[in-house]
Design an enzyme around this catalytic site. Structure first.
Site, PDB file in Angstrom:
ATOM      1  N   GLU A 229      34.000  51.766  38.811  1.00 42.28           N
ATOM      2  CA  GLU A 229      33.282  52.710  37.959  1.00 42.28           C
ATOM      3  C   GLU A 229      33.067  54.096  38.554  1.00 42.28           C
ATOM      4  OE1 GLU A 229      31.911  49.908  39.362  1.00 42.28           O
ATOM      5  OE2 GLU A 229      29.897  50.320  40.110  1.00 42.28           O
ATOM      6  N   GLU A 262      32.661  49.150  32.706  1.00 37.16           N
ATOM      7  CA  GLU A 262      32.691  50.318  33.604  1.00 37.16           C
ATOM      8  C   GLU A 262      31.928  51.490  32.997  1.00 37.16           C
ATOM      9  OE1 GLU A 262      33.640  49.606  36.473  1.00 37.16           O
ATOM     10  OE2 GLU A 262      34.645  47.733  35.926  1.00 37.16           O
TER      11      GLU A 262
END
Ligand code: ZN
Length: 775
Positions: A229, A262
């Protein structure tokens, strides 16, 4: 940074504004430190392990470090990801790997603003967390300067260099950009749309707009995890982002889930970050839980909570019933320890507990509490306690007390339910797959239904008696499995069958029965009788579960289960014939795959379709490849198909098929092939895991592992994924050779997989016991 893209090395200079009360300690791994300057004057330094100790004494000012480094073919830090006859340079820093690219205070709570500039060849592109501010041409080279980031943690930094195809679309004031290696941009349509809709949903759920001016979703040709992420520059393995006409419905669902996960991190994790890695579960469980909420809103027909049970709750319960487990919140110090807690407990158990808490306090109070938590700690760090306080304030319920009971003690309870003198008697103790008894009290928000009346209670003792309507005609406990516990009905099973059971309820009963079979609390005939109650119909979640259980039993006790499994999978396939919804397609894929393994005549018939493999519908391609492998043992044709394919998903389908040969030398050939440059480094472990599930190839796979274990270790060094890999393969490979495998791992230590190995050995003893009992 100055990156030499051909020679794969770099020089760097980092200027850090900091205050220090004593000598300054930075983190640095694998870098050659040339010089360090403090307020314009050189200063002495020494390297000790991963620490770079700079003799500044008490200090306030700017520290400037000049250094050089290499760009290896690894999967962490700054590394080279090859594709076709080219490459990109990319980074992966979670958890403690930013120190491989720059000396820094590499801890999540040491947030800073970063201003990155990088010198590269003029025909290349660079991507980082922030948009490019300016580009300064310098002959054959150019200097790319990025805008400054907001305050953020080092593990979320990103740098990518190479040639990329990009597609940009505006969403409000945010540029949503997908980036791939050249020629693949068109494969991003699905994830691009998913990302836009998900950002929209998350902005309104959190009541905080996405923070940065842009967000990249980048397909990386070699990638250890599913995705990462990095703030504003999310990286994905290609198969977790790219969708083409050849992709199965299962992969579409998976891509949506990963993209949403994410994106949820951009707020929960990136904007507000855990203070230290012992709260990593907060990040992961929340993003996991939140991804399901997003999908529930964007794709209601998927019934995402059914997948949540299968993928998150089930995995967590299977992991957490071992003695060798850990509390959700666990003290960690070294990088090896940190990398190994990215597991089913941090993701799946944490997410299941959040689902339980949301069920207990209600969706509205949960959302309100989350919003408060995020706005209170934006650009900063927080702990689990901060979150419980926010949820408690929003709901006026005892969140803190419940959470501490669930996150600080390992394991989970089994609740036994008896009817005594017209009352319900509930008893809890810790559930262990070994069958051992262990006391334990969890504060359980219990939901139950008797004669159609619902009741909720908070049970925080070993035993509790509950008044109910009499006579009791129907009973079910733990409705829709919002509670993270097993239920064992003793003498009250008939009441359960009088209840109306949702698909998730049915799944829970089947899941629990299997746990009781493994732990010796249920006999094999009783288990089979229970399964038979659910095998006449077809339903996404229960059918998946039964199929998975039968396929495991096939692996350890083939003669006992073969006929039943064949009949079950055949009839399921018949029942699914008319169904065309997406979940039915996913289920049909799984059923067909497994039928090829237990039904030779089905495999022979399906194998004929391999001639026209390119035109097989995507959801049936895996089954056709498996059928072909099983019924022909034709390595050469499959490997040729592998070489001719340019889709990651398809290549994996073919390799998976090639692990199911019954002829051992062919499986060995497949495993050898996974170590060549024709197979992505990221994928070797997947093939090893599927090969260990093939009972015909268990001996050769174990032998192969012994010969190649050093290569496997090297390949996944510092990624943290070895632990999970060994947890999957040890219990399968060790069946029938428990002592041998125990002795081997006693003498051969793998520090970044020791947790998975010892948990795997514990699970092995349970599997081996069942295999012997069913022999
Ligand atoms: Zn995550």
């Amino acid at each position: 940074m100055d990156i030499d893209f051909q020679k794969l090395r770099f020089t760097g200079r980092v200027r850090i504004q900091l205050q220090s009360e004593q000598d300054t300690v930075l983190n640095s791994v694998g870098l050659n430190i040339q010089s360090i300057v403090r307020n314009e004057k050189p200063v002495d330094f020494k390297q000790s392990g991963e620490e770079l100790i700079v003799q500044t004494g008490p200090f306030d000012g700017i520290l400037e470090v000049d250094y050089t480094g290499e760009i290896p073919d690894s999967l962490v830090g700054i590394y080279r990801a090859p594709y076709d006859h080219s490459q990109i340079v990319t980074t992966h820093f979670e958890a403690a790997q930013a120190r491989r690219m720059l000396p820094c205070v590499d801890r999540p709570d040491a947030k800073a603003e970063f201003r990155i500039s990088v010198k590269i060849d003029k025909e290349l592109m660079a991507i980082s967390n922030m948009p490019v501010e300016s580009i300064v041409p310098e002959g054959e080279r150019k200097l790319v300067i990025f805008e400054s980031t907001p305050r953020m943690s080092t593990y979320l930094l990103y740098l990518g260099v190479g040639k990329f195809d990009e597609r940009t679309e505006k969403l409000g004031r945010t540029d949503v950009i997908t980036a791939t290696t050249p020629g693949k941009a068109k494969l991003c349509s699905f994830s691009h749309d998913e990302a836009k809709k998900a950002i929209d949903f998350l902005e309104s759920y959190f009541a905080i707009p996405y923070t940065l001016p842009k967000i990249h979703l980048i397909a990386v040709p070699e990638f250890a995890m599913g995705a990462m992420e990095n703030w504003g520059a999310i990286t994905f393995r290609e198969s977790a982002l790219l969708i083409d006409a050849n992709s199965s419905t299962r992969m579409r669902k998976r891509v949506a889930e990963i993209v949403d996960h994410e994106l949820a991190h951009q707020w929960f994790g990136n904007l507000v970050t855990m203070k230290w890695w012992d709260d990593i579960w907060l990040n992961e469980s929340f993003a996991t839980f939140m991804a399901s909420k997003v999908i529930n809103s964007l794709h209601p027909s998927w019934n995402v909570w059914e997948d949540f049970m299968r993928n998150e709750t089930a995995g967590a319960m299977e992991r957490d019933c071992l003695k060798r487990t850990h509390p959700i919140q666990v003290p960690v110090k070294s990088p090896d320890e940190i990398e190994q807690i990215f597991d089913e407990i941090s993701y799946g158990k944490g997410a299941s507990i959040l689902r339980m808490i949301e069920g207990f306090i209600g969706e509205d109070a949960f959302e309100k509490g989350i919003r408060q938590y995020l706005s209170d700690h934006a650009f900063s760090n927080a702990t689990g306690n901060d979150l419980w306080n926010a949820l408690e304030t929003a709901s006026h319920k005892r969140v803190q007390k419940i959470m501490s009971g669930w996150i600080q003690q390992p394991g989970y309870p089994v609740l036994t339910v008896k009817v005594k003198e017209g009352k319900l008697v509930l008893h809890q103790e810790r559930f262990l797959i070994s069958g051992d008894s262990e006391k334990g009290i969890w504060p359980i928000p219990i939901t139950l239904e008797t004669n159609g009346h619902l009741q909720s209670i908070l049970m925080d003792s070993t035993e509790q008696t509950i008044d109910v309507d009499n006579p009791i005609k129907s009973l079910r406990v733990n409705l829709n499995r919002t509670g993270f516990y097993l239920v064992r009905y003793i003498g009250s099973e008939s009441l359960l069958w009088n209840s109306t059971l949702s698909p998730i309820d049915q799944w829970g009963i089947i899941f629990d029965a299997f746990a009781f079979l493994l732990s010796g609390k249920m006999t094999f005939p009783d288990y089979m009788n229970l399964l038979k109650r659910f095998t006449t119909g077809v339903a996404y979640l229960p059918s998946h579960e039964i199929s998975e259980q039968l396929s495991f039993l096939y692996s350890i006790a083939r003669p006992r289960i073969l006929e039943f499994s064949r009949t079950f999978h055949r009839s399921q396939l018949d029942l699914l014939r008319e169904k065309t919804d997406e979940n039915a397609l996913v289920l049909r894929e799984a059923i067909a795959n497994r039928l090829t393994l237990v039904d030779d005549s089905y495999a022979r018939e399906l194998a004929t379709r391999f001639r026209d493999y390119d035109n097989v519908t995507p959801d049936m391609k895996q089954a056709v490849a498996l059928a072909y492998a099983r019924s022909t043992e034709d390595y050469e044709t499959l490997i040729t198909a592998y070489r001719n394919s340019n889709s990651d998903e398809d290549k994996l389908r073919l390799l998976t098929a090639m692990t199911t040969f019954t002829h051992e030398p062919l499986v060995r050939q497949t495993l050898d092939f996974t170590l060549t440059t024709e197979v992505k480094r990221q994928d070797t472990r997947l093939i090893l895991v599927t090969a260990s599930g093939n009972p015909d190839a268990r001996n050769i796979t174990w032998k192969w592992l012994l010969e190649n274990i050093n290569k496997i270790e090297k390949r996944y060094e510092s990624t943290g994924i070895l632990s999970g890999t060994f947890l999957s393969i040890v219990p399968m490979l060790g069946i029938g050779r428990v002592e041998e495998i125990e002795t081997f791992f006693h003498n051969h230590k793998i520090p970044d997989a020791d947790v998975g190995i010892s948990a795997g050995l514990e699970r092995l003893r349970v599997y081996d016991r069942l295999a012997k009992a069913l022999a």
